[in-house]
Design a protein around this motif. Sequence first.
Motif, PDB file in Angstrom:
ATOM      1  N   GLU A   1      -1.048  -4.771  -3.063  1.00 35.17           N
ATOM      2  CA  GLU A   1      -1.543  -3.470  -3.533  1.00 35.17           C
ATOM      3  C   GLU A   1      -3.004  -3.525  -3.942  1.00 35.17           C
ATOM      4  O   GLU A   1      -3.545  -4.581  -4.266  1.00 35.17           O
TER       5      GLU A   1
ATOM      6  N   TRP B   1       0.807  -1.214   0.000  1.00 30.56           N
ATOM      7  CA  TRP B   1       0.000   0.000   0.000  1.00 30.56           C
ATOM      8  C   TRP B   1       0.848   1.275   0.000  1.00 30.56           C
ATOM      9  O   TRP B   1       0.527   2.238   0.688  1.00 30.56           O
TER      10      TRP B   1
ATOM     11  N   THR C   1      -5.343   4.424  -0.284  1.00 34.83           N
ATOM     12  CA  THR C   1      -5.773   3.551   0.817  1.00 34.83           C
ATOM     13  C   THR C   1      -7.162   2.973   0.589  1.00 34.83           C
ATOM     14  O   THR C   1      -7.766   2.461   1.509  1.00 34.83           O
TER      15      THR C   1
END
Length: 303
Positions: free
Chosen positions: A245, A214, A259
């Motif tokens: 990811e 992330w 996010t």
Amino acid sequence: MELRGLDSNGKQFKNAEEMWREQIGEEGEPHKKTQWYREGVSYWEGVEASVDGVLGGFGKVNDVDIKGSEAFLQTLFFERFNNAARTQHLVALDCGSGIGRITKNLLIRHFNEVKPQVVSFMFDLTSVHGEVILSEEIISLSDFKAFVHPVMMHFDCMVDLLEPVSHFLDAARESLASENHVASDTHKAANFFCVPLQEFTPDAGKYDVIWIQWCIGHLTDDDFVSFFKRAKDGLKPGGFFVLKENIARSGIVLSVSTTIFYDQKGLPEELFAVKMYALTADMPKKVHKTRSKTRANRPGIIQ
Ligand SMILES: C[S@@+](CC[C@H](N)C(=O)[O-])C[C@H]1O[C@@H](n2cnc3c(N)ncnc32)[C@H](O)[C@@H]1O
């Protein structure tokens, strides 16, 4: 492939090239790229140093995220260390570590306790099967048994953290201090690098695992590629990257926080798909005689 996209203000792009031109300009406009990176870091400088903060308000997904990662990491360890009775000294790098959430809940703990972890996970698998299938990467019960039975291993571990936002790194240092207090020199969070990924080159041959979760979306495409080219020399023989990811279901989504995520099983529906990739510069020896999910998830070669 032409992929349309939009940013978090709803602005539309015809394709990735148009999006990048707008964000970081053409060659000869380096200030625009500097501005891109400045904005990424500034966003996080305004975020509280907490699990909820680094997960964009979705702190509740921490447990399910860690469980999915743990299952994935175990399949990779199984590939690499199968059936060897030996002491392993493992070194990991947690990239874009934020407050050290992954180091604390997964990397340090997992590296310390590989055998007991696997045993308890095996029981989970038999008793609450449905709940434990969190990701495609889960390995079969027979693989777990084969792994647990003959292995006598001791793991020492060290984790380095890399994070450009200093108040996150301070929080990581503080929260990992208690682990470091009781740990031996080879068994702890060792270095805290306050630099961004695009400026970092790991020491050659240092790491068994480079964990990137992330945060890679903060890099421009060319810096993304050059990071992996540089960082693969930072892996030990047999070492690997784990890249976890958010993946947009279609097109390009541009978001400063990166996010928003959905699709790893167990995560809320409103979030992006989350995929885990293992990448290595050299393939581990084949260890399975039977077909299994583990085999399907063997790491790939970086070209
Ligand atoms: C969504 S948070 C994830 C933090 C951590 N990986 C986790 O999963 O708990 C994104 C992190 O990327 C960091 N970041 C932003 N720009 C970065 C860059 N250029 N290089 C490395 N990390 C960056 C942010 O400061 C933030 O800590």
